[in-house]
Design a protein around this motif. Structure first.
Motif, PDB file in Angstrom:
ATOM      1  N   GLU A 240       0.824  -1.222   0.000  1.00 53.14           N
ATOM      2  CA  GLU A 240       0.000   0.000   0.000  1.00 53.14           C
ATOM      3  C   GLU A 240       0.851   1.262   0.000  1.00 53.14           C
ATOM      4  O   GLU A 240       0.564   2.233  -0.698  1.00 53.14           O
ATOM      5  CB  GLU A 240      -0.922  -0.013   1.225  1.00 53.14           C
ATOM      6  N   LEU A 241       1.956   1.224   0.786  1.00 52.16           N
ATOM      7  CA  LEU A 241       2.856   2.383   0.774  1.00 52.16           C
ATOM      8  C   LEU A 241       3.480   2.584  -0.605  1.00 52.16           C
ATOM      9  O   LEU A 241       3.618   3.719  -1.084  1.00 52.16           O
ATOM     10  CB  LEU A 241       3.963   2.190   1.812  1.00 52.16           C
ATOM     11  N   ASN A 242       3.838   1.473  -1.260  1.00 51.60           N
ATOM     12  CA  ASN A 242       4.403   1.591  -2.617  1.00 51.60           C
ATOM     13  C   ASN A 242       3.383   2.179  -3.590  1.00 51.60           C
ATOM     14  O   ASN A 242       3.729   3.003  -4.449  1.00 51.60           O
ATOM     15  CB  ASN A 242       4.865   0.222  -3.106  1.00 51.60           C
ATOM     16  N   ARG A 243       2.117   1.770  -3.452  1.00 49.24           N
ATOM     17  CA  ARG A 243       1.087   2.332  -4.329  1.00 49.24           C
ATOM     18  C   ARG A 243       0.914   3.830  -4.099  1.00 49.24           C
ATOM     19  O   ARG A 243       0.792   4.613  -5.054  1.00 49.24           O
ATOM     20  CB  ARG A 243      -0.242   1.626  -4.073  1.00 49.24           C
ATOM     21  N   GLN A 244       0.910   4.226  -2.830  1.00 46.77           N
ATOM     22  CA  GLN A 244       0.793   5.660  -2.540  1.00 46.77           C
ATOM     23  C   GLN A 244       1.966   6.448  -3.100  1.00 46.77           C
ATOM     24  O   GLN A 244       1.804   7.521  -3.668  1.00 46.77           O
ATOM     25  CB  GLN A 244       0.699   5.869  -1.026  1.00 46.77           C
ATOM     26  N   LEU A 245       3.186   5.881  -2.967  1.00 44.60           N
ATOM     27  CA  LEU A 245       4.360   6.573  -3.513  1.00 44.60           C
ATOM     28  C   LEU A 245       4.291   6.670  -5.031  1.00 44.60           C
ATOM     29  O   LEU A 245       4.666   7.685  -5.628  1.00 44.60           O
ATOM     30  CB  LEU A 245       5.629   5.834  -3.088  1.00 44.60           C
ATOM     31  N   ASN A 246       3.803   5.596  -5.678  1.00 40.99           N
ATOM     32  CA  ASN A 246       3.662   5.651  -7.140  1.00 40.99           C
ATOM     33  C   ASN A 246       2.682   6.730  -7.568  1.00 40.99           C
ATOM     34  O   ASN A 246       2.903   7.456  -8.548  1.00 40.99           O
ATOM     35  CB  ASN A 246       3.204   4.283  -7.666  1.00 40.99           C
ATOM     36  N   SER A 247       1.580   6.862  -6.816  1.00 38.34           N
ATOM     37  CA  SER A 247       0.602   7.905  -7.151  1.00 38.34           C
ATOM     38  C   SER A 247       1.195   9.293  -6.977  1.00 38.34           C
ATOM     39  O   SER A 247       0.988  10.183  -7.805  1.00 38.34           O
ATOM     40  CB  SER A 247      -0.634   7.743  -6.272  1.00 38.34           C
ATOM     41  N   THR A 248       1.985   9.486  -5.883  1.00 34.28           N
ATOM     42  CA  THR A 248       2.615  10.795  -5.683  1.00 34.28           C
ATOM     43  C   THR A 248       3.623  11.099  -6.776  1.00 34.28           C
ATOM     44  O   THR A 248       3.728  12.234  -7.254  1.00 34.28           O
ATOM     45  CB  THR A 248       3.301  10.832  -4.312  1.00 34.28           C
ATOM     46  N   ALA A 388      15.247  14.114 -11.608  1.00 38.16           N
ATOM     47  CA  ALA A 388      16.239  13.090 -11.261  1.00 38.16           C
ATOM     48  C   ALA A 388      16.063  12.611  -9.829  1.00 38.16           C
ATOM     49  O   ALA A 388      16.166  11.424  -9.536  1.00 38.16           O
ATOM     50  CB  ALA A 388      17.643  13.673 -11.451  1.00 38.16           C
ATOM     51  N   ILE A 389      15.752  13.555  -8.946  1.00 37.72           N
ATOM     52  CA  ILE A 389      15.560  13.180  -7.536  1.00 37.72           C
ATOM     53  C   ILE A 389      14.339  12.276  -7.379  1.00 37.72           C
ATOM     54  O   ILE A 389      14.364  11.286  -6.647  1.00 37.72           O
ATOM     55  CB  ILE A 389      15.419  14.455  -6.674  1.00 37.72           C
ATOM     56  N   ASN A 390      13.238  12.581  -8.091  1.00 43.77           N
ATOM     57  CA  ASN A 390      12.033  11.742  -8.019  1.00 43.77           C
ATOM     58  C   ASN A 390      12.302  10.338  -8.546  1.00 43.77           C
ATOM     59  O   ASN A 390      11.822   9.340  -8.006  1.00 43.77           O
ATOM     60  CB  ASN A 390      10.909  12.398  -8.816  1.00 43.77           C
ATOM     61  N   ILE A 391      13.097  10.248  -9.636  1.00 38.95           N
ATOM     62  CA  ILE A 391      13.419   8.925 -10.194  1.00 38.95           C
ATOM     63  C   ILE A 391      14.240   8.128  -9.194  1.00 38.95           C
ATOM     64  O   ILE A 391      14.021   6.930  -8.974  1.00 38.95           O
ATOM     65  CB  ILE A 391      14.156   9.090 -11.535  1.00 38.95           C
ATOM     66  N   GLU A 392      15.209   8.809  -8.541  1.00 38.16           N
ATOM     67  CA  GLU A 392      16.009   8.114  -7.543  1.00 38.16           C
ATOM     68  C   GLU A 392      15.167   7.659  -6.355  1.00 38.16           C
ATOM     69  O   GLU A 392      15.352   6.567  -5.835  1.00 38.16           O
ATOM     70  CB  GLU A 392      17.109   9.055  -7.053  1.00 38.16           C
ATOM     71  N   MET A 393      14.188   8.486  -5.976  1.00 32.75           N
ATOM     72  CA  MET A 393      13.293   8.080  -4.881  1.00 32.75           C
ATOM     73  C   MET A 393      12.460   6.874  -5.256  1.00 32.75           C
ATOM     74  O   MET A 393      12.246   5.968  -4.447  1.00 32.75           O
ATOM     75  CB  MET A 393      12.380   9.246  -4.519  1.00 32.75           C
ATOM     76  N   TYR A 394      11.986   6.817  -6.509  1.00 29.65           N
ATOM     77  CA  TYR A 394      11.162   5.698  -6.945  1.00 29.65           C
ATOM     78  C   TYR A 394      11.980   4.412  -7.019  1.00 29.65           C
ATOM     79  O   TYR A 394      11.503   3.334  -6.713  1.00 29.65           O
ATOM     80  CB  TYR A 394      10.558   6.038  -8.304  1.00 29.65           C
ATOM     81  N   GLN A 395      13.251   4.532  -7.474  1.00 29.58           N
ATOM     82  CA  GLN A 395      14.078   3.339  -7.625  1.00 29.58           C
ATOM     83  C   GLN A 395      14.669   2.877  -6.308  1.00 29.58           C
ATOM     84  O   GLN A 395      15.026   1.718  -6.160  1.00 29.58           O
ATOM     85  CB  GLN A 395      15.206   3.630  -8.617  1.00 29.58           C
ATOM     86  N   LYS A 396      14.830   3.807  -5.342  1.00 33.60           N
ATOM     87  CA  LYS A 396      15.530   3.477  -4.091  1.00 33.60           C
ATOM     88  C   LYS A 396      14.603   3.650  -2.902  1.00 33.60           C
ATOM     89  O   LYS A 396      14.794   4.510  -2.060  1.00 33.60           O
ATOM     90  CB  LYS A 396      16.749   4.369  -3.927  1.00 33.60           C
ATOM     91  N   LEU A 397      13.498   2.839  -2.858  1.00 35.13           N
ATOM     92  CA  LEU A 397      12.586   2.867  -1.720  1.00 35.13           C
ATOM     93  C   LEU A 397      13.242   2.278  -0.476  1.00 35.13           C
ATOM     94  O   LEU A 397      12.872   2.605   0.645  1.00 35.13           O
ATOM     95  CB  LEU A 397      11.307   2.094  -2.054  1.00 35.13           C
ATOM     96  N   GLN A 398      14.198   1.387  -0.688  1.00 34.00           N
ATOM     97  CA  GLN A 398      14.889   0.752   0.439  1.00 34.00           C
ATOM     98  C   GLN A 398      16.282   1.349   0.589  1.00 34.00           C
ATOM     99  O   GLN A 398      17.260   0.670   0.868  1.00 34.00           O
ATOM    100  CB  GLN A 398      14.976  -0.751   0.216  1.00 34.00           C
ATOM    101  N   GLY A 399      16.377   2.670   0.333  1.00 35.49           N
ATOM    102  CA  GLY A 399      17.681   3.348   0.379  1.00 35.49           C
ATOM    103  C   GLY A 399      18.229   3.393   1.797  1.00 35.49           C
ATOM    104  O   GLY A 399      17.520   3.197   2.766  1.00 35.49           O
ATOM    105  N   SER A 400      19.521   3.681   1.886  1.00 36.49           N
ATOM    106  CA  SER A 400      20.219   3.736   3.175  1.00 36.49           C
ATOM    107  C   SER A 400      20.388   5.164   3.630  1.00 36.49           C
ATOM    108  O   SER A 400      19.908   6.097   2.998  1.00 36.49           O
ATOM    109  CB  SER A 400      21.582   3.041   3.036  1.00 36.49           C
ATOM    110  N   GLU A 401      21.106   5.353   4.736  1.00 35.25           N
ATOM    111  CA  GLU A 401      21.290   6.684   5.304  1.00 35.25           C
ATOM    112  C   GLU A 401      22.174   7.555   4.424  1.00 35.25           C
ATOM    113  O   GLU A 401      22.033   8.769   4.404  1.00 35.25           O
ATOM    114  CB  GLU A 401      21.928   6.564   6.689  1.00 35.25           C
TER     115      GLU A 401
END
Length: 550
Positions: A240-248, A388-401
């Motif tokens: 559900e969180l992934n779906r919400q992020l995709n919509s945003t 570019a930042i949005n694409i990185e956010m979409y690809q890196k949902l499990q990103g690190s610190e």
């Protein structure tokens, strides 16, 4: 889930307390045990087991319960036995009557909301016996999730219950209060029971003990099922969180497209402004050429007039000596007129300098337009960086610190760029104010010049009227000067038109400024959305870390 876990925890505590009480009873043995107390303890234990098993099975089942569900049927059987314990026998003319419908009817008097259940139970057509009505009442109370509230009202009024129960009955002792407390946990369950079609009068209430005798393997399987259910819940939450992020992200893409369209519109408007500036430059060149032609004509006319005057003077010298005085006067008049013409030429020089200042103002406007183009290019770069930042956010949902730190640096850069853009906008505003002040000064000078020209024109007309008899040829020169002044007035009107055109262009620049501010507001909104997404990602990471490490 939290409420159900709390209810299970309360039930387990009650079970431990009862076991501890039994241990105390075993540790301190009594001389004789009351059989009614043993019955109450057995019924209490059965109620605990049936309620606990019903809640656990219902939560693992995950749907609304039907009347054919075995743990639910056993719960009603256990409750029926608990309500029947210690019930007084009422004698009638034909037979003995021992039913639980009597005390349940008291609930309507003690709890006004229970009147609907009593009325609906009486209206059921298939029920003929009081026991059937009591069974229907219990089912409806469970569906309303108010069984514990109704029975609590009965337990509190022990004086009224003493008419129906013996003093040693379960409902009159502490075990009844414990059972009512356990019934609160049933509010977690959703049941959909069909009371009309069932034969509640002829059912036989027998407790099936095999449901409560469990092996270790069954317990292990249940624990595994609980763990699997928890993992599935976590998976569904993450999806559900992934779906919400995709919509945003899709909404951000649409906003970026709209910003690109607005940028193209701004570029087109800038091109139109450039074309207008080129036209104004061409008009300035034309005005310069016309001024040069006027100066040449005036010089030629002056030369011609000088030659004519010299010839006339020579003729006057040969003819009459008395005309010398007239000649001297005419010469003085020519000097005055030459001085007037020099003044006019000086005024023309002033006008030329004003035109140069206007050209400088036009150049400043061109520089402002170039700076706006640079700001638009900077905005495009910012939009590309946001993409570019949005694409990185979409690809890196499990990103690190480390990724989060890089994003914070990018945000700082964006803030610096926005500060630069605001400083450039302030400079543009100052330059626009300076251009407006210059326009106001030019208008005031034009008004003063017109007033001076009119005063000079009146004085010249007076002088011409006085000296018409003496110098007829000079009238032609005055007429030419009148025409020249009219041409100057026309030039002034043209310059006024150009000034009005420049005002229109300044208004267009102000409209461009408003659109730029609107774009800046949208940029701030995008930053807010970006911060909200980062917070959501942080919360997701914290929850996942708690789930994995907890």
């Amino acid at each position: 889930m939290i409420f159900s876990n709390c209810c299970l925890f309360i039930i387990r505590i009650c079970c431990k307390i009862s076991a501890w009480l039994h241990c105390e009873d075993n540790f301190y043995p009594k001389a004789t045990k009351d059989p009614t107390a043993v019955e109450r303890a057995n019924l209490l234990n059965m109620a605990k087991l049936s309620i606990k098993g019903l809640i656990e099975s219902a939560l693992s089942f995950g749907r609304t319960l039907d009347s054919d569900y075995p743990p639910l049927q056993q719960f009603f059987v256990v409750m029926e036995h608990c309500l029947k314990h210690g019930l007084k026998v009422r004698k009638s003319f034909l037979s003995y009557n021992k039913t639980i419908w009597g005390p349940l009817e008291l609930v309507e008097k003690l709890y006004p909301e229970a009147e609907e259940i009593g009325a609906s139970v009486r209206d059921l057509p298939g029920l003929k016996t009081p026991l059937g009505r009591a069974r229907a009442w219990l089912r409806l109370a469970l569906m309303q999730k108010k069984m514990a509230d109704y029975l609590r009202c009965l337990i509190i009024q022990r004086d009224l219950l003493s008419e129906f129960y013996e003093y040693h009955a379960l409902m009159m002792e502490e075990e009844g209060a414990v059972i009512v407390g356990l019934l609160v946990g049933l509010n977690v369950i959703d049941a959909n029971l069909c009371v009309k079609g069932e034969d509640l009068d002829s059912q036989v209430g027998v407790i099936d003990f095999s449901m409560y005798l469990k092996n270790e393997e069954d317990i292990g399987n249940k624990e595994r099922n609980v763990q699997i259910a928890a993992i599935l819940d976590q998976k569904n939450y993450v999806e559900e969180l992934n779906r919400q992020l995709n919509s945003t992200v899709s909404s951000l893409h649409s906003r970026v497209d709209s910003l690109e369209k607005s940028n193209t519109k701004l570029i087109e408007e800038l091109a139109i402004a450039k074309n207008n500036i080129i036209k104004l430059q061409e008009e300035n060149h034309q005005l310069r050429s016309e001024n040069k032609l006027i100066l040449m004509k005036t010089q030629q006319h002056l030369e011609v007039t000088k030659v004519d005057v010299e010839t006339e003077l020579q003729t006057y010298k040969h003819s009459r000596q008395g005309l010398d005085e007239m000649y001297n006067e005419a010469r003085r008049q020519l000097r005055d007129e030459s001085q007037l013409r020099q003044d006019v030429e000086n005024e023309l020089a002033v006008q030329v300098s004003m035109k140069h200042e206007i050209e400088l103002a036009m150049k400043l406007l061109e520089k402002d337009i170039h700076e706006k183009q640079d700001t638009l290019i900077g905005l495009r770069q910012q939009l590309e960086e946001v993409k570019a930042i949005n694409i990185e956010m979409y690809q890196k949902l499990q990103g690190s610190e480390a990724d989060l730190k890089e994003k914070n640096e990018i945000i700082a850069r964006l803030e610096e760029k926005t500060n630069k853009i605001t400083a450039a906008m302030r400079q543009l505003e100052q330059r626009l104010q300076q251009a407006e002040k210059a326009q106001m000064d030019t208008e005031d000078e034009d008004k003063k010049y017109l007033q001076e020209c009119q005063s000079k024109f009146d004085s010249l007309q007076k002088q011409i009227s006085q000296k018409e008899k003496q110098l007829v040829q000079l009238e032609t020169d005055l007429k030419i000067e009148k025409e020249w002044r009219q041409t100057l007035q026309e030039d002034l009107q043209k310059e006024k038109d150009t000034l009005s055109h420049l005002r229109n262009e300044t208004q267009q620049i102000l409209s461009l400024k408003k659109e730029f501010l609107h774009l800046q507001d949208e940029n701030h909104q995008l930053k807010k959305i970006y911060h909200e997404q980062e917070q959501a990602l942080q919360e997701l990471g914290n929850k996942l870390s708690e789930d994995w490490f907890g």
